[in-house]
Design a protein around this motif. Sequence first.
Motif, short mmCIF file in Angstrom:
data_model
loop_
_atom_site.label_atom_id
_atom_site.label_comp_id
_atom_site.label_asym_id
_atom_site.label_seq_id
_atom_site.Cartn_x
_atom_site.Cartn_y
_atom_site.Cartn_z
N ALA A 183 -29.08 24.68 -28.14
CA ALA A 183 -28.97 24.58 -29.64
C ALA A 183 -27.63 24.05 -29.84
N ASN A 184 -27.56 23.03 -31.12
CA ASN A 184 -26.55 22.73 -31.38
C ASN A 184 -26.27 22.45 -33.04
N VAL A 185 -26.91 23.37 -33.64
CA VAL A 185 -26.75 23.04 -35.19
C VAL A 185 -26.02 24.59 -35.54
N ASP A 186 -24.91 23.92 -36.50
CA ASP A 186 -24.18 24.97 -37.15
C ASP A 186 -23.29 25.80 -36.21
N ASN A 187 -22.91 25.14 -35.17
CA ASN A 187 -22.14 25.56 -34.08
C ASN A 187 -20.75 25.06 -33.91
N ILE A 188 -20.35 24.22 -34.74
CA ILE A 188 -18.87 23.90 -34.91
C ILE A 188 -18.49 23.32 -36.34
N ALA A 189 -17.26 23.89 -36.63
CA ALA A 189 -16.73 23.66 -37.83
C ALA A 189 -15.24 23.87 -37.97
N THR A 190 -14.83 23.26 -38.91
CA THR A 190 -13.40 22.93 -39.17
C THR A 190 -12.90 23.52 -40.35
N THR A 191 -11.53 23.91 -40.47
CA THR A 191 -11.06 24.24 -41.77
C THR A 191 -9.55 23.72 -41.85
N ASP A 192 -9.25 23.39 -43.30
CA ASP A 192 -8.16 22.58 -43.89
C ASP A 192 -7.23 23.66 -44.51
N GLY A 243 -6.29 27.06 -43.69
CA GLY A 243 -6.01 28.23 -43.02
C GLY A 243 -7.14 29.38 -42.81
N GLY A 244 -8.31 28.81 -42.72
CA GLY A 244 -9.46 29.55 -42.50
C GLY A 244 -10.16 30.18 -43.50
N GLN A 245 -9.67 29.79 -44.92
CA GLN A 245 -10.39 30.53 -46.05
C GLN A 245 -11.82 29.97 -46.17
N THR A 246 -11.93 28.53 -46.01
CA THR A 246 -13.02 27.91 -46.02
C THR A 246 -13.41 27.05 -44.94
N TRP A 247 -14.78 27.06 -44.45
CA TRP A 247 -15.19 25.93 -43.35
C TRP A 247 -16.19 24.96 -43.48
N GLN A 248 -16.13 23.95 -42.94
CA GLN A 248 -16.94 22.73 -43.09
C GLN A 248 -17.71 22.69 -41.78
N ILE A 249 -18.97 22.64 -41.70
CA ILE A 249 -19.90 22.45 -40.48
C ILE A 249 -19.57 21.16 -40.00
N GLN A 250 -19.51 20.63 -38.88
CA GLN A 250 -19.22 19.45 -38.16
C GLN A 250 -20.31 19.23 -37.19
N ALA A 251 -20.74 17.89 -37.12
CA ALA A 251 -21.57 17.35 -35.80
C ALA A 251 -22.82 18.26 -35.76
N SER A 252 -23.40 18.82 -36.86
CA SER A 252 -24.67 19.85 -36.62
C SER A 252 -25.78 18.96 -36.02
N GLY A 253 -26.44 19.26 -35.20
CA GLY A 253 -27.54 18.64 -34.61
C GLY A 253 -27.11 17.26 -33.67
N LYS A 254 -25.83 17.04 -33.59
CA LYS A 254 -25.24 15.69 -32.88
C LYS A 254 -24.20 16.28 -32.13
N ASN A 255 -24.39 17.33 -31.32
CA ASN A 255 -23.31 17.74 -30.37
C ASN A 255 -24.10 18.04 -29.04
N GLY A 288 -7.74 24.15 -38.42
CA GLY A 288 -8.09 24.88 -37.35
C GLY A 288 -9.64 24.57 -36.97
N VAL A 289 -10.23 24.94 -35.84
CA VAL A 289 -11.38 24.50 -35.52
C VAL A 289 -12.07 25.37 -34.65
N ALA A 290 -13.41 25.80 -35.09
CA ALA A 290 -14.20 27.11 -34.40
C ALA A 290 -15.35 26.04 -33.63
N VAL A 291 -15.98 26.80 -32.43
CA VAL A 291 -16.99 26.45 -31.84
C VAL A 291 -17.87 27.61 -31.29
N GLY A 292 -18.93 27.50 -30.99
CA GLY A 292 -19.70 28.51 -30.32
C GLY A 292 -21.28 27.97 -30.42
#
Length: 223
Positions: free
Chosen positions: A129-138, A140-152, A117-121
């Motif tokens: 502001a584009n820090v810690d605002n995109i994340a994905t999970t592999d 089922g949502g138990q753990t999330w990895q920040i993606q593209a922080s500062g680069k979106n 899954g993916v989350a944005v905000g």
Amino acid sequence: MSKAAFYDAFHFVNEKLAFAFSDTDDNRLKLTRYKNGEWSFFENKVKLNPGEAAFAASNTNIASTKKYLWIATGGKSSRILRLNFKTEEIEIFNTPFIQGESSQGMYSIDFYDDKFGVAVGGDYTKQEANVDNIATTDDGGQTWQIQASGKNAGYTTCVKIKPGSKGKEMISVGDQHISYSFDSGKTWKKISDEKGFFVCRWINGTTIVFAGKDRISVMKLKF
């Protein structure tokens, strides 16, 4: 039902099962369920943190598969609530998403299957502001990895995974941009500076509908 209810999301899992999620006035999770042709409060013991709520992000802070229903909260606490349809138990998972202020947190989520899954905000008061605002999970949502922080492209209100892409391709939209990812959300390319759209939806593999204030538009992809 509560007279203080304000429903942020309304989601049909299938023709016979639906859920609606409301902000709270007493820190209880207010979740209602449509089943067997009737609406009723979904009994649970979940307590929301102080300042934890959800954004009425065009009905996209809620998602489901045949196994789970996910709800993304935001504000001073931004977490994932996952309902297991078989056990009817709700699990709560913390996220590394930007949070702490009422304007921050997850706004939109989408799941390709029970695992990915993916989350944005972000922060609607700080569009750039584009820090810690995109994340994905592999998982089922138990753990999330920040993606593209500062680069979106910044604050984002909706994300949708391309059907049939196995989670590789997805599109997102914010007040100031339309962006695309070809690598499961790890990197993003801004494909339009179009402003004022809040929500998007795939019609097929090459056509996307966008909606915003007083307008609806269709985009045809050529890649």
